[in-house]
Design a protein around this motif. Structure first.
Motif, PDB file in Angstrom:
ATOM      1  N   ILE A   1     -31.736  37.789  -9.303  1.00 56.08           N
ATOM      2  CA  ILE A   1     -31.289  38.821  -8.362  1.00 56.08           C
ATOM      3  C   ILE A   1     -32.437  39.807  -8.187  1.00 56.08           C
ATOM      4  CG2 ILE A   1     -29.585  40.619  -7.894  1.00 56.08           C
ATOM      5  CD1 ILE A   1     -27.728  39.141  -9.886  1.00 56.08           C
ATOM      6  N   LYS A   2     -33.021  39.830  -7.023  1.00 52.83           N
ATOM      7  CA  LYS A   2     -34.124  40.747  -6.749  1.00 52.83           C
ATOM      8  C   LYS A   2     -33.560  42.043  -6.179  1.00 52.83           C
ATOM      9  CE  LYS A   2     -37.688  37.244  -6.031  1.00 52.83           C
ATOM     10  NZ  LYS A   2     -38.416  37.609  -7.263  1.00 52.83           N
ATOM     11  N   ILE A   3     -34.037  43.158  -6.698  1.00 49.85           N
ATOM     12  CA  ILE A   3     -33.522  44.472  -6.311  1.00 49.85           C
ATOM     13  C   ILE A   3     -34.593  45.229  -5.555  1.00 49.85           C
ATOM     14  CG2 ILE A   3     -32.523  46.639  -7.129  1.00 49.85           C
ATOM     15  CD1 ILE A   3     -31.811  45.143  -9.726  1.00 49.85           C
ATOM     16  N   ILE A   4     -34.288  45.598  -4.324  1.00 49.84           N
ATOM     17  CA  ILE A   4     -35.150  46.520  -3.588  1.00 49.84           C
ATOM     18  C   ILE A   4     -34.659  47.911  -3.932  1.00 49.84           C
ATOM     19  CG2 ILE A   4     -35.879  47.312  -1.307  1.00 49.84           C
ATOM     20  CD1 ILE A   4     -35.610  44.504  -0.301  1.00 49.84           C
ATOM     21  N   GLN A   5     -35.468  48.616  -4.701  1.00 53.11           N
ATOM     22  CA  GLN A   5     -35.032  49.856  -5.328  1.00 53.11           C
ATOM     23  C   GLN A   5     -34.527  50.899  -4.330  1.00 53.11           C
ATOM     24  OE1 GLN A   5     -34.567  50.780  -8.307  1.00 53.11           O
ATOM     25  NE2 GLN A   5     -35.476  49.133  -9.494  1.00 53.11           N
ATOM     26  N   ALA A   6     -33.460  51.575  -4.745  1.00 51.70           N
ATOM     27  CA  ALA A   6     -32.986  52.725  -3.986  1.00 51.70           C
ATOM     28  C   ALA A   6     -33.903  53.908  -4.278  1.00 51.70           C
ATOM     29  CB  ALA A   6     -31.548  53.056  -4.387  1.00 51.70           C
ATOM     30  N   GLU A   7     -34.228  54.680  -3.251  1.00 51.46           N
ATOM     31  CA  GLU A   7     -35.102  55.839  -3.407  1.00 51.46           C
ATOM     32  C   GLU A   7     -34.268  57.114  -3.478  1.00 51.46           C
ATOM     33  OE1 GLU A   7     -37.972  55.937  -0.329  1.00 51.46           O
ATOM     34  OE2 GLU A   7     -38.610  53.867  -0.612  1.00 51.46           O
ATOM     35  N   GLU A   8     -34.582  57.956  -4.451  1.00 50.06           N
ATOM     36  CA  GLU A   8     -33.834  59.202  -4.601  1.00 50.06           C
ATOM     37  C   GLU A   8     -34.267  60.203  -3.549  1.00 50.06           C
ATOM     38  OE1 GLU A   8     -32.493  62.413  -8.033  1.00 50.06           O
ATOM     39  OE2 GLU A   8     -33.996  60.867  -8.468  1.00 50.06           O
ATOM     40  N   MET A   9     -33.281  60.789  -2.867  1.00 51.14           N
ATOM     41  CA  MET A   9     -33.541  61.795  -1.848  1.00 51.14           C
ATOM     42  C   MET A   9     -33.140  63.159  -2.415  1.00 51.14           C
ATOM     43  SD  MET A   9     -31.996  59.538   1.295  1.00 51.14           S
ATOM     44  CE  MET A   9     -32.314  60.782   2.541  1.00 51.14           C
TER      45      MET A   9
ATOM     46  N   ASN B   1     -30.695  66.317  -3.561  1.00 49.47           N
ATOM     47  CA  ASN B   1     -29.388  66.530  -4.183  1.00 49.47           C
ATOM     48  C   ASN B   1     -28.873  65.302  -4.934  1.00 49.47           C
ATOM     49  OD1 ASN B   1     -29.324  69.140  -3.016  1.00 49.47           O
ATOM     50  ND2 ASN B   1     -28.535  68.262  -1.101  1.00 49.47           N
ATOM     51  N   GLY B   2     -29.797  64.497  -5.456  1.00 51.29           N
ATOM     52  CA  GLY B   2     -29.382  63.352  -6.252  1.00 51.29           C
ATOM     53  C   GLY B   2     -28.779  62.211  -5.469  1.00 51.29           C
ATOM     54  N   VAL B   3     -28.987  62.175  -4.155  1.00 50.48           N
ATOM     55  CA  VAL B   3     -28.459  61.110  -3.309  1.00 50.48           C
ATOM     56  C   VAL B   3     -29.547  60.051  -3.133  1.00 50.48           C
ATOM     57  CG1 VAL B   3     -27.581  60.504  -1.024  1.00 50.48           C
ATOM     58  CG2 VAL B   3     -26.871  62.646  -2.117  1.00 50.48           C
ATOM     59  N   PHE B   4     -29.145  58.772  -3.213  1.00 44.52           N
ATOM     60  CA  PHE B   4     -30.097  57.678  -3.109  1.00 44.52           C
ATOM     61  C   PHE B   4     -30.010  57.004  -1.751  1.00 44.52           C
ATOM     62  CE2 PHE B   4     -29.640  58.214  -7.628  1.00 44.52           C
ATOM     63  CZ  PHE B   4     -30.910  57.924  -8.127  1.00 44.52           C
ATOM     64  N   ARG B   5     -31.148  56.499  -1.290  1.00 43.50           N
ATOM     65  CA  ARG B   5     -31.152  55.664  -0.093  1.00 43.50           C
ATOM     66  C   ARG B   5     -30.437  54.345  -0.409  1.00 43.50           C
ATOM     67  NH1 ARG B   5     -34.675  57.256   3.917  1.00 43.50           N
ATOM     68  NH2 ARG B   5     -36.295  58.742   3.312  1.00 43.50           N
ATOM     69  N   PRO B   6     -29.902  53.633   0.602  1.00 41.72           N
ATOM     70  CA  PRO B   6     -29.212  52.359   0.356  1.00 41.72           C
ATOM     71  C   PRO B   6     -30.128  51.338  -0.312  1.00 41.72           C
ATOM     72  CG  PRO B   6     -28.717  53.175   2.551  1.00 41.72           C
ATOM     73  CD  PRO B   6     -29.806  54.052   2.000  1.00 41.72           C
ATOM     74  N   TYR B   7     -29.555  50.538  -1.206  1.00 42.35           N
ATOM     75  CA  TYR B   7     -30.247  49.473  -1.915  1.00 42.35           C
ATOM     76  C   TYR B   7     -30.161  48.175  -1.106  1.00 42.35           C
ATOM     77  CZ  TYR B   7     -25.569  47.844  -2.588  1.00 42.35           C
ATOM     78  OH  TYR B   7     -24.297  47.402  -2.337  1.00 42.35           O
ATOM     79  N   GLN B   8     -30.860  47.168  -1.562  1.00 41.08           N
ATOM     80  CA  GLN B   8     -30.685  45.798  -1.084  1.00 41.08           C
ATOM     81  C   GLN B   8     -30.819  44.868  -2.278  1.00 41.08           C
ATOM     82  OE1 GLN B   8     -32.998  44.327   2.182  1.00 41.08           O
ATOM     83  NE2 GLN B   8     -32.640  46.119   3.458  1.00 41.08           N
ATOM     84  N   LEU B   9     -29.924  43.880  -2.363  1.00 37.79           N
ATOM     85  CA  LEU B   9     -30.011  42.853  -3.391  1.00 37.79           C
ATOM     86  C   LEU B   9     -30.230  41.511  -2.707  1.00 37.79           C
ATOM     87  CD1 LEU B   9     -26.996  43.799  -5.713  1.00 37.79           C
ATOM     88  CD2 LEU B   9     -29.366  44.562  -5.886  1.00 37.79           C
ATOM     89  N   HIS B  10     -31.126  40.695  -3.263  1.00 34.97           N
ATOM     90  CA  HIS B  10     -31.398  39.369  -2.715  1.00 34.97           C
ATOM     91  C   HIS B  10     -31.203  38.335  -3.814  1.00 34.97           C
ATOM     92  CE1 HIS B  10     -33.224  40.710   1.148  1.00 34.97           C
ATOM     93  NE2 HIS B  10     -33.476  41.798   0.428  1.00 34.97           N
TER      94      HIS B  10
END
Length: 288
Positions: free
Chosen positions: A136-144, A146-155
């Motif tokens: 399972i490859k994880i395209i990391q979520a980036e922290e923005m 107030n502790g909110v993360f950008r959407p992830y992607q799993l492949h």
């Protein structure tokens, strides 16, 4: 060529299955008979159906030029009308997931069932990874802010898992991946996760409760024939035990591939042909 594939949405114009990387463009009127490369003379068909089109038959009718044209026109029309989308054919993973869902009949609307202990998203990701032998490859979520993360992607296994409206945007990883991690069904690094031994045992337990068989694909190195064997006993079929039905070569000169399929073995008929030769022993009971 591109227009021919686009018009049918990369579906085979004969069997109508979505076969994006297994299509060939066939000349309805072959070049040796005066056919051209014009779009009107081309039809996109899968490798299996292409073999059927070129097969010589005695008891059944071959594909006529008119029939091939009608197949192409019907599929292209259905695609244009939105009645035949690009990828609607269920995969083996989809079939197994549906079978498991029907068997366990979850009661809760949250998508979680206590019988299995996993949400359906977690189970789908786990089964897809095991059955395709994929990490399972994880395209990391980036922290923005107030502790909110950008959407992830799993492949995994050729599929991409994207976030939906239920995602917790204050978590670094999606909930269904955290489920697998906390139950030790998967493990790994921040960018790549693999299925653990416990994860493989979990999926094996689920598979054992569902009908399945193995398709053995074989290539003969003597005459180049490709053929398939659908069986419950794959261990009986390897290069040392096979005999080519075309050239009768039995010296072990074969390449052999095996893939597990879900469903009943009688539903898997190579070529989708009708029975043309029952053989003299057709009614004899098979040996155990």
């Amino acid at each position: 060529m591109a227009e021919v594939l686009a018009d049918c949405a990369r579906r085979c114009c004969i069997c109508r299955r979505f076969r994006p990387l297994h299509l060939q463009v066939h000349h309805i009127v072959e070049k040796k008979d005066g056919g051209t490369d014009d779009k009107e003379n081309l039809i996109a068909i899968c490798v299996s159906c292409h073999s059927d089109v070129h097969s010589e038959t005695k008891l059944t009718r071959r594909f006529s030029r008119k029939e091939l044209q009608l197949h192409r026109e019907n599929v292209c029309r259905l695609v244009k009308e939105g009645k035949l989308l690009a990828d609607t054919a269920p995969s083996d993973v989809d079939k197994l997931s549906a079978s498991v869902m029907e068997r366990f009949q979850p009661q809760e609307f949250s998508g979680f069932t206590a019988d299995i202990g996993l949400s359906w998203k977690a189970m789908d990701l786990l089964m897809n990874s095991v059955l395709n032998d994929s990490v399972i490859k994880i395209i990391q979520a980036e922290e923005m802010e107030n502790g909110v993360f950008r959407p992830y992607q799993l492949h995994s296994g050729g599929r991409c898992y994207l976030p939906d409206d239920s995602m917790n945007f204050r978590a670094k990883y999606p909930d269904f991946l955290i489920e697998l991690l906390t139950k030790n069904l998967v493990s790994g690094s921040e960018s790549e996760v693999y299925v653990t031994e416990a994860g493989y045992r979990f999926v094996d337990d689920i598979q054992s409760a569902n009908p399945s068989f193995v398709v053995v694909k074989v290539q003969c190195h003597s005459c180049a024939l490709h053929f398939e064997i659908s069986t419950w006993y794959p261990e009986r079929h390897d290069a040392s035990t096979l005999c080519c039905p075309e050239c009768r070569q039995a010296d072990g000169l074969f390449s052999v591939w095996k893939k597990k399929r879900f469903g009943f073995i009688f539903e898997h008929i190579p070529g989708r042909d009708g029975l043309i030769d029952p053989g003299s022993n057709a009614l004899r009971k098979p040996k155990p």
